[in-house]
Design a protein around this motif. Structure first.
Motif, PDB file in Angstrom:
ATOM      1  N   LYS A 117      -0.179  10.229  -4.730  1.00 21.03           N
ATOM      2  CA  LYS A 117       0.022  11.680  -4.608  1.00 21.03           C
ATOM      3  C   LYS A 117      -1.075  12.437  -5.368  1.00 21.03           C
ATOM      4  O   LYS A 117      -1.583  13.458  -4.890  1.00 21.03           O
ATOM      5  CB  LYS A 117       1.393  12.053  -5.173  1.00 21.03           C
ATOM      6  N   GLU A 188       2.799  19.872 -10.498  1.00 18.76           N
ATOM      7  CA  GLU A 188       3.388  19.879  -9.155  1.00 18.76           C
ATOM      8  C   GLU A 188       3.670  18.455  -8.690  1.00 18.76           C
ATOM      9  O   GLU A 188       4.732  18.170  -8.126  1.00 18.76           O
ATOM     10  CB  GLU A 188       2.424  20.558  -8.187  1.00 18.76           C
ATOM     11  N   CYS A 189       2.730  17.567  -8.929  1.00 15.81           N
ATOM     12  CA  CYS A 189       2.905  16.161  -8.543  1.00 15.81           C
ATOM     13  C   CYS A 189       4.101  15.551  -9.248  1.00 15.81           C
ATOM     14  O   CYS A 189       4.972  14.952  -8.610  1.00 15.81           O
ATOM     15  CB  CYS A 189       1.635  15.369  -8.872  1.00 15.81           C
ATOM     16  N   GLU A 191       6.627  16.979 -10.800  1.00 16.65           N
ATOM     17  CA  GLU A 191       7.896  17.619 -10.442  1.00 16.65           C
ATOM     18  C   GLU A 191       8.441  17.075  -9.124  1.00 16.65           C
ATOM     19  O   GLU A 191       9.657  16.978  -8.929  1.00 16.65           O
ATOM     20  CB  GLU A 191       7.697  19.129 -10.348  1.00 16.65           C
ATOM     21  N   SER A 192       7.540  16.704  -8.215  1.00 12.79           N
ATOM     22  CA  SER A 192       7.977  16.165  -6.927  1.00 12.79           C
ATOM     23  C   SER A 192       8.668  14.807  -7.082  1.00 12.79           C
ATOM     24  O   SER A 192       9.380  14.363  -6.190  1.00 12.79           O
ATOM     25  CB  SER A 192       6.793  16.042  -5.963  1.00 12.79           C
ATOM     26  N   GLN A 194      10.691  14.368  -9.752  1.00 16.89           N
ATOM     27  CA  GLN A 194      11.742  14.725 -10.707  1.00 16.89           C
ATOM     28  C   GLN A 194      11.409  14.239 -12.119  1.00 16.89           C
ATOM     29  O   GLN A 194      12.278  13.821 -12.882  1.00 16.89           O
ATOM     30  CB  GLN A 194      13.111  14.178 -10.286  1.00 16.89           C
TER      31      GLN A 194
END
Length: 203
Positions: A117, A188-189, A191-192, A194
């Protein structure tokens, strides 16, 4: 770009390859390239120790300007507690940083998926294969805003070995000269997946 920048970098590397004082010829060449009256002793100090304090590019800037450029270092540390776990974040990371971390209270992270990612999000960046291994990964920005900036980030992995298998539990991102927008992509990465930000330090 300063027209002498690349020549100064190459000369720094040649001087740093030797533990002896720079030769008279090297000293005179650095003086000519930078317009600064460097002594051999000053050159040895700056060139032979740059790797422990500043990057090669920042040292070349110093040689040309007589001062170091402003740099920004931001460290981000992510992990995920198992449900119901409450612990002191600083104490948790200190354990792992010192090699004493073997806590069952942290979730295992899908490291391969996270790395993929990151690669997808950071278009125009390249993994530095020569400096990466199975616990450290470095990514370099291919288009630097300034020639001296050396914008990059490291990913450092911490975890524990369980039944001959590595359980990845903590990821630390060391960001060098990155913008808020670029740093935001890392958040952002994570958080995706969790995975929460537990420690942020800026120097």
């Amino acid at each position: 770009m300063d027209k002498n920048f690349e020549q100064v970098k190459k000369l720094i590397e040649r001087i740093s390859d030797s533990y002896d004082l720079p030769t008279k010829k090297q000293t005179e060449k650095m003086q000519k390239l930078t317009g600064i009256d460097w002594s051999a002793e000053d050159l040895q100090t700056q060139c032979c120790e740059y790797w422990s304090h500043n990057t090669l590019e920042e040292t070349a800037y110093f040689m040309l300007h007589g001062e170091y450029p402003f740099v920004r270092d931001v460290d981000l540390v992510f992990w995920q507690y198992k449900p119901g776990v409450v612990m002191d974040d600083r104490e948790v990371f200190e354990k792992y940083r010192l090699g004493k971390g073997k806590l069952k209270a942290l979730q295992a992270l899908p490291l391969d998926e996270i790395l993929q990612k990151i690669k997808d999000l950071f278009i125009g960046w390249q993994q530095n294969e020569s400096l990466s291994d199975n616990k450290h990964w470095r990514f370099d920005c291919l288009e630097q805003t300034e020639d001296w900036m050396d914008t990059h980030f490291w990913i450092l992995e911490y975890g524990r070995d369980v039944d001959s298998k590595r359980e990845h539990q903590i990821l630390k991102f060391c960001c060098h000269n990155m913008s808020d927008e670029q740093i935001g992509l890392i958040s952002e990465c994570m958080e995706s997946f969790q995975c929460s930000l537990h420690i942020r330090e800026e120097k």
